[in-house]
Design a protein around this motif. Structure first.
Motif, PDB file in Angstrom:
ATOM      1  N   TYR A  20      34.031  68.797  56.176  1.00 35.95           N
ATOM      2  CA  TYR A  20      34.796  67.805  55.311  1.00 35.95           C
ATOM      3  C   TYR A  20      35.551  66.989  56.573  1.00 35.95           C
ATOM      4  O   TYR A  20      35.921  67.465  57.598  1.00 35.95           O
ATOM      5  CB  TYR A  20      35.885  68.476  54.689  1.00 35.95           C
ATOM      6  CG  TYR A  20      35.524  68.741  53.194  1.00 35.95           C
ATOM      7  CD1 TYR A  20      34.855  68.053  52.415  1.00 35.95           C
ATOM      8  CD2 TYR A  20      35.986  70.327  52.919  1.00 35.95           C
ATOM      9  CE1 TYR A  20      34.616  68.318  51.158  1.00 35.95           C
ATOM     10  CE2 TYR A  20      35.440  70.481  51.437  1.00 35.95           C
ATOM     11  CZ  TYR A  20      34.806  69.769  50.653  1.00 35.95           C
ATOM     12  OH  TYR A  20      34.526  70.091  49.490  1.00 35.95           O
ATOM     13  N   PRO A  21      35.556  65.557  56.282  1.00 36.69           N
ATOM     14  CA  PRO A  21      35.984  64.760  57.507  1.00 36.69           C
ATOM     15  C   PRO A  21      37.711  64.618  57.168  1.00 36.69           C
ATOM     16  O   PRO A  21      38.074  63.595  57.100  1.00 36.69           O
ATOM     17  CB  PRO A  21      35.419  63.425  57.282  1.00 36.69           C
ATOM     18  CG  PRO A  21      35.212  63.508  55.827  1.00 36.69           C
ATOM     19  CD  PRO A  21      34.929  64.888  55.202  1.00 36.69           C
ATOM     20  N   THR A  22      38.316  65.955  57.286  1.00 35.05           N
ATOM     21  CA  THR A  22      39.810  65.572  56.815  1.00 35.05           C
ATOM     22  C   THR A  22      40.759  66.141  58.054  1.00 35.05           C
ATOM     23  O   THR A  22      41.875  66.370  57.926  1.00 35.05           O
ATOM     24  CB  THR A  22      40.100  66.443  55.604  1.00 35.05           C
ATOM     25  OG1 THR A  22      39.494  67.733  55.742  1.00 35.05           O
ATOM     26  CG2 THR A  22      39.667  65.797  54.413  1.00 35.05           C
ATOM     27  N   GLY A  23      39.863  66.427  59.183  1.00 32.97           N
ATOM     28  CA  GLY A  23      40.921  66.977  60.409  1.00 32.97           C
ATOM     29  C   GLY A  23      40.036  67.069  61.479  1.00 32.97           C
ATOM     30  O   GLY A  23      38.548  66.886  61.533  1.00 32.97           O
ATOM     31  N   ASP A  24      40.438  67.395  62.786  1.00 37.81           N
ATOM     32  CA  ASP A  24      40.034  67.555  63.783  1.00 37.81           C
ATOM     33  C   ASP A  24      38.994  69.000  63.840  1.00 37.81           C
ATOM     34  O   ASP A  24      39.331  69.994  63.052  1.00 37.81           O
ATOM     35  CB  ASP A  24      40.798  67.625  65.071  1.00 37.81           C
ATOM     36  CG  ASP A  24      41.386  66.415  65.193  1.00 37.81           C
ATOM     37  OD1 ASP A  24      41.001  65.381  64.825  1.00 37.81           O
ATOM     38  OD2 ASP A  24      42.515  66.208  65.859  1.00 37.81           O
ATOM     39  N   LEU A  25      37.956  69.166  64.607  1.00 40.60           N
ATOM     40  CA  LEU A  25      37.214  70.152  64.625  1.00 40.60           C
ATOM     41  C   LEU A  25      37.893  71.255  65.878  1.00 40.60           C
ATOM     42  O   LEU A  25      38.368  70.928  67.075  1.00 40.60           O
ATOM     43  CB  LEU A  25      35.899  70.099  65.431  1.00 40.60           C
ATOM     44  CG  LEU A  25      34.861  69.242  64.430  1.00 40.60           C
ATOM     45  CD1 LEU A  25      33.693  68.717  65.165  1.00 40.60           C
ATOM     46  CD2 LEU A  25      34.616  70.010  63.070  1.00 40.60           C
ATOM     47  N   HIS A  26      37.854  72.530  65.316  1.00 39.09           N
ATOM     48  CA  HIS A  26      38.503  73.611  66.336  1.00 39.09           C
ATOM     49  C   HIS A  26      37.468  74.860  66.400  1.00 39.09           C
ATOM     50  O   HIS A  26      36.296  74.730  65.835  1.00 39.09           O
ATOM     51  CB  HIS A  26      39.873  74.046  65.867  1.00 39.09           C
ATOM     52  CG  HIS A  26      39.716  74.568  64.278  1.00 39.09           C
ATOM     53  ND1 HIS A  26      39.163  75.652  63.974  1.00 39.09           N
ATOM     54  CD2 HIS A  26      40.683  74.288  63.128  1.00 39.09           C
ATOM     55  CE1 HIS A  26      39.027  76.081  62.445  1.00 39.09           C
ATOM     56  NE2 HIS A  26      40.152  75.183  62.031  1.00 39.09           N
ATOM     57  N   GLY A  55      25.221  67.206  58.476  1.00 32.69           N
ATOM     58  CA  GLY A  55      25.712  65.859  57.886  1.00 32.69           C
ATOM     59  C   GLY A  55      27.202  65.891  57.698  1.00 32.69           C
ATOM     60  O   GLY A  55      27.731  67.237  57.253  1.00 32.69           O
ATOM     61  N   THR A  56      27.978  64.799  57.582  1.00 33.59           N
ATOM     62  CA  THR A  56      29.534  65.032  56.963  1.00 33.59           C
ATOM     63  C   THR A  56      29.455  64.860  55.703  1.00 33.59           C
ATOM     64  O   THR A  56      28.996  63.982  55.066  1.00 33.59           O
ATOM     65  CB  THR A  56      30.170  64.021  57.733  1.00 33.59           C
ATOM     66  OG1 THR A  56      30.043  63.942  59.114  1.00 33.59           O
ATOM     67  CG2 THR A  56      31.625  63.800  57.419  1.00 33.59           C
ATOM     68  N   ASP A  57      30.477  65.780  55.163  1.00 37.83           N
ATOM     69  CA  ASP A  57      30.675  65.883  53.536  1.00 37.83           C
ATOM     70  C   ASP A  57      31.590  64.673  53.209  1.00 37.83           C
ATOM     71  O   ASP A  57      32.722  65.011  53.176  1.00 37.83           O
ATOM     72  CB  ASP A  57      31.039  67.192  53.078  1.00 37.83           C
ATOM     73  CG  ASP A  57      31.212  67.354  51.545  1.00 37.83           C
ATOM     74  OD1 ASP A  57      30.819  66.588  51.092  1.00 37.83           O
ATOM     75  OD2 ASP A  57      31.299  68.702  51.241  1.00 37.83           O
ATOM     76  N   MET A  58      31.250  63.528  52.690  1.00 36.94           N
ATOM     77  CA  MET A  58      32.065  62.644  52.489  1.00 36.94           C
ATOM     78  C   MET A  58      32.763  62.476  51.380  1.00 36.94           C
ATOM     79  O   MET A  58      33.809  61.628  51.353  1.00 36.94           O
ATOM     80  CB  MET A  58      31.174  61.236  52.806  1.00 36.94           C
ATOM     81  CG  MET A  58      30.591  60.935  54.110  1.00 36.94           C
ATOM     82  SD  MET A  58      31.763  60.233  55.296  1.00 36.94           S
ATOM     83  CE  MET A  58      31.991  58.405  54.918  1.00 36.94           C
ATOM     84  N   HIS A  59      32.422  62.935  50.437  1.00 39.85           N
ATOM     85  CA  HIS A  59      33.078  62.973  48.947  1.00 39.85           C
ATOM     86  C   HIS A  59      33.910  64.078  48.685  1.00 39.85           C
ATOM     87  O   HIS A  59      34.056  64.982  49.424  1.00 39.85           O
ATOM     88  CB  HIS A  59      31.756  62.840  47.995  1.00 39.85           C
ATOM     89  CG  HIS A  59      30.843  61.571  48.170  1.00 39.85           C
ATOM     90  ND1 HIS A  59      29.390  61.642  48.182  1.00 39.85           N
ATOM     91  CD2 HIS A  59      31.141  60.331  48.622  1.00 39.85           C
ATOM     92  CE1 HIS A  59      29.027  60.508  48.636  1.00 39.85           C
ATOM     93  NE2 HIS A  59      29.904  59.742  49.024  1.00 39.85           N
TER      94      HIS A  59
END
Length: 690
Positions: A20-26, A55-59
């Protein structure tokens, strides 16, 4: 697919769960992608044609909620994060053949094709359901816009998943005591027409599929309860403006509209997200040509080996929903689902809000080589078990396995070979060492076919350990050249085999070793058969592969981590008021309170519940007897620390069953961090609380 041992004649696709594109990767996120990359590289070593895609989950609502808070469109936020992820993965030598995102046209069109295929086969129907609604905001509340109580286990739940309890997927209308996350007010349920995929059509198919499916035990066992218990149909639409329009209801796709109470429906994120696996493979084929890799062969028109590498919190989606979606659209089923455990930090759960995390960029900024992390995270624990990351354990692995074993052996062997023979001595490989290498190759192949990355990674290290013992016992420095030549010839061959077998885990370092051996090309191009191919006759003086991590460096890293956690906690306490839940207006009588049988208990044993991320099975002494109680404490407390703790137990709570484990009582705890209630004095187990 064949279900034959790898390598097979069929092309393989390895996928990694979409971030999910909601934060940095750790470091917790990276475990899935490192394992997926290492496994795909391992398959190629065996000679298996393989594509690695994701891929990035955009939705979905998480990104819609965050975009609303930040005052940008979901598309803008999603693309910004997507580009960040696409840049970060190669920094850890994670090399996808294609990394796309779900808002690209390829995925949009494929998703609509899937839905139309389901409709053509009469797998989709429409019905009125109860959907949470916020009357104050005049807005429907899909997924993460609503929270409340899980109807299955009674724990706090958000939107479409019971995060804090049983991990079940939740359909719209199932959450009890719904509250709007937008206004914080109580929500209400209203009738709304939505589309459903009839999972009951696939009941018999899934019962067979789960028996055929390969992968990790948690992925094979956890879904059986859901499948064998009877399947509930899958709601595939949501009241949201951000997503892929249901076919026939096309709208503007710029994502600038906020989620509102409009009448438009989009497809649920768990419809289009896994279809991105297919779309990303298709994009790869379009880029390199179908002669090199034909996406349709593994997915639709032929036979292929499809392996999903995911986090264990999304097992149900990949073993129940996704196979049904594929079957209903005429696509091939997955061969395997491999679900990784979580990554804890110093024995406690990662917490991004408290900055209890080691971020991907942070790790790189500290100057550590990405291959050190790759090896550690892939071999620190079995695929499906949790990994406890600490700088001390990281140091121990790097020093004792990579530096002392692999690096030490390779340097000693190649330095002696170069200085005394100018390269590989011109003598035959001994039968004993050839047998040792051949045995390692077999172990390596067996481990990959068992989806056991830890064992596969250890094969190369064990071979280097054998080499250290061999060179130490032979003492070639005490021999003349004729006597030393066979020993060094063996050691150079062992070094080459180590480079080949270690490459999926430390690709850059393996390439360095490959070059030091004077080999042409890259270690990535070598297959397992090259372990026994003759090394080059000449090569130069080697350099050390790995440097040890000093104790002072670990102390410094721990101090930085503690300081960042303290800063985050201090900032949170200064800027945020504690949001206590309002007191209920309903009062109970003293007699009702007296009906509660509250007892002092002592935890005698604690162990995680298989297949559940947060549940712990406790053995609790309550004086008159010992009870088994299941509690949602796993990610908030180290199970070893729970033993011996005194707790307060509701002893007359009716029995329940969570993940197939009987729970006979309730342990009381305060707040989201599950602060266990205990006694100030020395009250014995069984003492009644009045």
């Amino acid at each position: 697919m064949s279900h034959e041992d790898f390598p097979t004649e069929n092309p393989a696709v390895v996928t990694c769960g979409l971030p999910y594109p909601t934060g940095d990767l750790h470091v917790g996120h990276l475990r899935t992608y490192v394992n997926g990359d290492a496994f795909s590289r391992g398959l190629r070593k065996l000679g298996q044609e393989t594509a690695l895609v994701s891929g990035t989950d955009m939705h979905g609502t998480p990104i819609a909620v965050q975009a609303l808070e930040e005052g940008v469109s979901p598309l803008e936020l999603g693309l910004e994060r997507h580009e960040q992820y696409a840049e970060t993965f190669p920094d850890f030598n994670i090399e996808f053949d294609n990394y796309g995102h779900t808002h690209e046209e390829t995925n949009v069109e494929l998703t609509k094709e899937f839905v139309r295929a389901w409709e053509d086969e009469d797998h989709v129907y429409e019905k009125e359901i109860q959907v949470a609604y916020d009357p104050n905001a005049d807005q429907w509340l899909p997924d993460r816009y609503v929270e409340g109580t899980c109807p299955y286990c009674g724990e706090h739940a958000r939107g479409d998943e019971c995060d804090d309890g049983c991990q079940r997927h939740l359909e719209p209308g199932e959450i009890e005591n719904p509250v709007s996350t937008i206004t914080g007010n109580d929500a209400e349920y209203r009738e709304r027409a939505h589309k459903f995929l009839r999972l009951s059509d696939f009941q018999e198919y899934l019962e067979g599929f789960i028996n055929r499916m390969e992968g990790t035990n948690n992925a094979k066992n956890q879904p059986r309860e859901w499948i064998e218990g009877g399947l509930e149909d899958f709601c595939i639409t949501r009241d949201l403006d951000w997503g892929i329009d249901y076919p026939g209801e096309e709208r503007d796709r710029d994502g600038r509209e906020e989620a509102s109470g409009g009448d438009d429906l989009v497809l649920y994120v768990w419809v289009d997200a896994p279809i991105e696996y297919v779309a990303s493979t298709k994009q790869y084929s379009e880029r390199v040509g179908t002669d090199e890799f034909d996406w349709a062969e593994p997915w639709r028109d032929g036979d292929g080996e499809i392996v999903h590498v995911i986090g264990r919190d999304i097992i149900q989606h990949h073993t129940v929903f996704w196979p049904s979606m594929l079957k209903g659209a005429g696509y091939n089923e997955p061969r395997a689902v491999c679900a990784t455990g979580f990554v804890n930090l110093n024995g406690k759960a990662l917490s991004t809000s408290k900055n209890r995390a080691i971020w991907a960029r942070e790790y790189l900024d500290e100057g550590f080589h990405p291959d050190l992390f790759r090896y550690y995270i892939a071999t620190a624990s079995g695929f499906e078990r949790d990994v406890n990351f600490s700088w001390e354990r990281f140091q121990e692995t790097v020093n004792s396995e990579l530096a002392d074993v692999v690096g030490n052996f390779a340097y000693r062997a190649l330095l002696f070979a170069e200085r005394n023979f100018g390269g590989t001595p011109d003598v035959a490989l001994s039968d004993d060492v050839e047998t040792e290498i051949a045995s390692a190759m077999d172990d390596y192949e067996d481990a990959l076919n068992d989806y056991d990355l830890r064992s596969a990674g250890e094969v190369a290290v064990n071979l280097a350990r054998y080499g250290n013992e061999y060179i130490q016992s032979a003492e070639p420095w005490k021999l003349d050249d004729d006597e030393a030549a066979p020993v060094i010839r063996d050691c150079v061959q062992l070094t080459k085999a180590v480079a080949v077998l270690l490459q999926p885990f430390t690709p850059e370092k393996a390439d360095d070793l490959w070059s030091q051996l004077g080999e042409d090309g890259s270690a990535a191009d070598a297959t397992i058969a090259d372990c026994l191919q003759e090394p080059p006759a000449a090569f130069g003086e080697p350099e050390a592969l790995f440097e040890k991590i000093e104790d002072e460096r670990v102390e410094e890293l721990n101090e930085k981590l503690e300081a960042s956690i303290e800063d985050a906690s201090s900032e949170e306490s200064e800027t945020e008021d504690v949001d206590f839940e309002a007191l209920t207006e309903d009062r109970i009588s003293f007699d009702d309170f007296q009906d509660l049988d509250l007892r002092v208990g002592r935890i005698e044993a604690a162990e995680g519940v298989e297949g559940a991320d947060k549940l712990v099975k406790l053995t609790v002494d309550i004086g008159v007897e010992t009870r088994q109680i299941v509690a949602g404490l796993k990610q908030l407390h180290d199970t070893d620390d729970l033993e011996g703790q005194k707790v307060v137990v509701v002893a007359n709570l009716e029995q329940a069953e969570l993940f197939g484990v009987e729970s006979n009582g309730m342990v009381l705890a305060a707040g989201e961090q599950a602060d266990l209630l205990t006694t100030h004095g020395d009250a014995e187990p069984g003492t009644k609380i009045k």
